[in-house]
Design an enzyme around this catalytic site. Structure first.
Site, PDB file in Angstrom:
ATOM      1  N   ASP A  11      -1.681 -10.431  -4.889  1.00 22.89           N
ATOM      2  CA  ASP A  11      -0.463  -9.620  -4.928  1.00 22.89           C
ATOM      3  C   ASP A  11       0.750 -10.332  -5.485  1.00 22.89           C
ATOM      4  O   ASP A  11       1.850  -9.765  -5.516  1.00 22.89           O
ATOM      5  CB  ASP A  11      -0.152  -9.085  -3.519  1.00 22.89           C
ATOM      6  CG  ASP A  11      -1.083  -7.947  -3.163  1.00 22.89           C
ATOM      7  OD1 ASP A  11      -1.426  -7.158  -4.065  1.00 22.89           O
ATOM      8  OD2 ASP A  11      -1.470  -7.841  -1.987  1.00 22.89           O
ATOM      9  N   ASP A  60      -5.892  -1.700  -6.266  1.00 18.56           N
ATOM     10  CA  ASP A  60      -4.484  -2.115  -6.387  1.00 18.56           C
ATOM     11  C   ASP A  60      -4.315  -3.288  -7.365  1.00 18.56           C
ATOM     12  O   ASP A  60      -3.253  -3.482  -7.950  1.00 18.56           O
ATOM     13  CB  ASP A  60      -3.931  -2.573  -5.025  1.00 18.56           C
ATOM     14  CG  ASP A  60      -4.397  -1.738  -3.858  1.00 18.56           C
ATOM     15  OD1 ASP A  60      -5.516  -1.196  -3.923  1.00 18.56           O
ATOM     16  OD2 ASP A  60      -3.655  -1.643  -2.875  1.00 18.56           O
TER      17      ASP A  60
HETATM   18  N1  GLY Z   1      -1.539  -2.634  -1.912  1.00 17.02           N
HETATM   19  C1  GLY Z   1      -1.701  -2.059  -0.633  1.00 17.02           C
HETATM   20  C2  GLY Z   1      -1.448  -0.598  -0.570  1.00 17.02           C
HETATM   21  O1  GLY Z   1      -1.301   0.111  -1.552  1.00 17.02           O
HETATM   22  O2  GLY Z   1      -1.386  -0.115   0.559  1.00 17.02           O
END
Ligand code: GLY
Length: 408
Positions: free
Chosen positions: A125, A190
């Site tokens: 992330d 994601d």
């Molecule tokens: N990246 C985590 C979510 O979208 O909840």
């Protein structure tokens, strides 16, 4: 409500009400032009962010607001939280739109508080964290220190590339939320959102290693993460020795075979960006197919704001997810430039989302909603965590979409 009771409640409502659409009373600002709407929302945003910043405790360390706790207090993003870059990013958008130096100063302050996040190597992330804060700051100011943070973050992300499967590993298997879940090398959809960091780093350094990794990840994800109808799984688990797919599961969504709304939005946005940055036609084709799947999905209510999972249809206890809608709107407003055949459909769909989100149903009143802009998003339904709540990333993609809309 316990997890199992929540599941039973959802299942009963799905069985009994599958043909109904959610009814949300939307008080529209009907006669408003596009420009009036954008001006109204940014004026509210200035007010709200003054209020939000006044609520932040700056005594110990400067953290970014993420959402609200159940008691209405601010929920802050710790410095390696995946959401920590969104509030600075929203401040950059506010500065871009208003040109008011006051917002530049705030954006710099909240961006620079994240300095150490560029070195995060234990999850993927770092793209969300750094590209949306330092990356946006570099775009608007040309600050070389910010550019270096983007390059350092891309180096951190690249350490997670696994050539055996041609993917960037999302989470380490000792991450607390997946311990005991039997995963070996998990990749979540994601992750498509973190590729832009790599594309930007190649532009900054002329080192194609970064964009090659991004292209490889996006190509593998088309092959393994998507179903024939162009919906996607939340998680693909790979074998770290052979690179083979071990399982396809969904922790965030309703069920393994369901369509978690934000995951579909991440995919659309990620492939649109991957095409924009790489020029590879397969990424454009993927984005078009995902857009088609979303826009012609009869499980999404007519105002285009989905339930938190498309397959969790109807019934009042199934919350909508404004964050997923904002991400889709922003992605479509980018995609419309690359697909002239469907341009009008993309613009119309995005406009419906933005007008709905800008109605009293979704948009905060002054000094309400803890200082955030949008109401009614879903962070993690199963954890009963940030359910029907404001989220900093809903605000970020909403402001981004409004700026994109105003530039068309
Ligand atoms: N990246 C985590 C979510 O979208 O909840």
């Amino acid at each position: 409500m316990t997890l199992s009771i929540r599941f039973i409640a959802i299942t009963i409502s799905i069985l009994s009400l599958t043909s109904c659409k959610n009814k949300v009373e939307v008080k529209e600002h009907k006669a408003e032009t596009k420009q009036e709407l954008i001006d109204r929302v940014f004026s509210l945003t200035e007010h709200q962010y003054d209020y939000l910043i006044s609520r932040i405790d700056t005594i110990s360390q400067l953290l970014n607001p993420r959402s609200l706790n159940n008691d209405g207090s601010l929920r802050m993003a710790y410095k390696q939280d995946w959401t920590c870059g969104f509030f600075p990013g929203s401040l950059w958008y506010l500065y871009e739109q208003t040109k008011d130096n006051k917002w530049k100063i705030e954006a710099e302050k909240f961006t620079e508080a994240l300095d150490s996040a560029q070195f995060v190597k234990w999850n993927h992330d770092v793209g969300f964290m750094i590209q949306n804060s330092f990356g946006q700051g570099y775009r608007l100011t040309g600050n070389e220190t910010y550019k270096q943070a983007v390059v350092d973050a891309a180096k951190s992300l690249s350490t997670r590339y696994r050539p055996v499967a041609k993917v960037i590993q999302s989470w380490d298997t000792d991450a607390p939320w997946i311990q005991g879940k039997g995963l070996d090398m998990p990749i979540i959809i994601d992750n498509m959102m973190n590729l832009n960091l790599l594309y930007q780093a190649t532009k900054h350094t002329a080192d194609s290693t970064f964009s090659n990794i991004a292209n490889a990840h996006a190509t593998t994800t088309i092959k393994n993460q998507y179903r024939p109808d162009y919906s996607c799984y939340h998680i693909i688990d790979y074998d770290h020795i052979t690179g083979e797919v071990r399982k396809k599961v969904n922790f965030q969504g309703f069920a393994d075979e369901s369509a978690w709304a934000r995951g579909q939005a991440w995919g659309l946005y990620g492939y649109t960006e991957a095409y924009k940055e790489s020029g590879h036609k397969i990424f454009l084709e993927q984005a078009k197919k995902i857009a088609d799947y979303i826009m012609n999905n009869d499980k999404i209510p007519n105002d285009n704001i989905p339930n938190w999972d498309y397959d969790a249809v109807s019934a009042e206890e199934i919350p909508r997810d404004a964050s997923a809608a904002a991400i889709v709107a922003s992605a479509l407003l980018e995609l419309q430039a690359f697909d002239l055949e469907h341009k009008k459909e993309y613009l119309d769909y995005a406009e419906t989302i933005l007008r709905t989100l800008s109605s009293d149903e979704y948009l905060s009143q002054k000094n309400e909603n803890g200082g955030f802009i949008l109401k009614h998003s879903v962070g993690n339904f199963h954890e009963n965590n940030e359910t029907d709540a404001p989220l900093n990333y809903a605000d970020y993609y909403y402001l981004e979409a409004l700026i994109r809309w105003s530039n068309i």
